[in-house]
Scaffold this motif. Sequence first.
Motif, mmCIF file in Angstrom:
data_model
loop_
_atom_site.group_PDB
_atom_site.id
_atom_site.type_symbol
_atom_site.label_atom_id
_atom_site.label_comp_id
_atom_site.label_asym_id
_atom_site.label_seq_id
_atom_site.Cartn_x
_atom_site.Cartn_y
_atom_site.Cartn_z
ATOM 1 N N ASP A 163 5.485 3.149 15.927
ATOM 2 C CA ASP A 163 5.937 3.738 14.323
ATOM 3 C C ASP A 163 5.346 2.021 13.685
ATOM 4 N N THR A 164 4.778 1.752 12.842
ATOM 5 C CA THR A 164 4.781 0.250 12.849
ATOM 6 C C THR A 164 6.437 -0.010 12.456
ATOM 7 N N ASP A 165 6.815 0.694 11.364
ATOM 8 C CA ASP A 165 8.981 0.021 11.622
ATOM 9 C C ASP A 165 9.626 -0.245 12.343
ATOM 10 N N LEU A 167 7.667 -2.088 15.276
ATOM 11 C CA LEU A 167 6.885 -3.376 15.261
ATOM 12 C C LEU A 167 7.260 -4.818 14.991
ATOM 13 N N THR A 172 1.165 -6.147 15.996
ATOM 14 C CA THR A 172 0.786 -4.529 16.405
ATOM 15 C C THR A 172 0.539 -3.630 18.365
#
Length: 211
Positions: A163-165, A167, A172
């Motif tokens: 999940d990008t939350d 990172l 990435t």
Amino acid sequence: MHIDSHPAILYFGTPVVLISTVNTDGSYNLAPISSVFWLGWRCMIGLGSASHTAQNLLHTRECVLNLPSVQEAAAVDRLALTTGANPVPANKQQRGYRHVKDKFALADFTPATSGTVAAPRAAECPVQLEAGVVAWHRLGQDDPAQYGRIITFELKIRKVHLDTDILMDGYTDRVDPDKWRPLIMSFQHFYGLGDKVHPSTLAQIPERLYR
């Protein structure tokens, strides 16, 4: 002061993992465990040999390791005392387990298509690791009463979904430990992480050097 002690279990604190596998009839199973550790892109897990998940892994040789955060604790707890095995194994009957066919629905998790394995991902979990079985070992060869009751599996991670939350800003491929709040099990109770307690010398090593 220390004393000699004999606890029934030694779960001093490990991450909770939800393992999704495919049943022999093509339906999906989802099971929580906390006997797990990682080295690079390899993972070791331990399961009771009579468990439905263990039998699925021996049959299909693949799974998804879904890592819930503290936000998913209630959903994970809904899977407690359930098994995909029918009939329920005798040792689990004694502990109050019941058979549940659709554990994704019970936990209110959404199955999501994986890229390299047939088992689905749990969409709500911030970390999802597609994996294949490369080896397994039955524990307790020195104890006839224990031998074969637990199987350890070596898994090779094939694909990572983050999940990008969680990172690090601008990356990435790096998880920010200040954003990632894994669900931890310690002596069968749920916990989360507290604040950072001390600077880490190991954290000075660039992560890319571990590849």
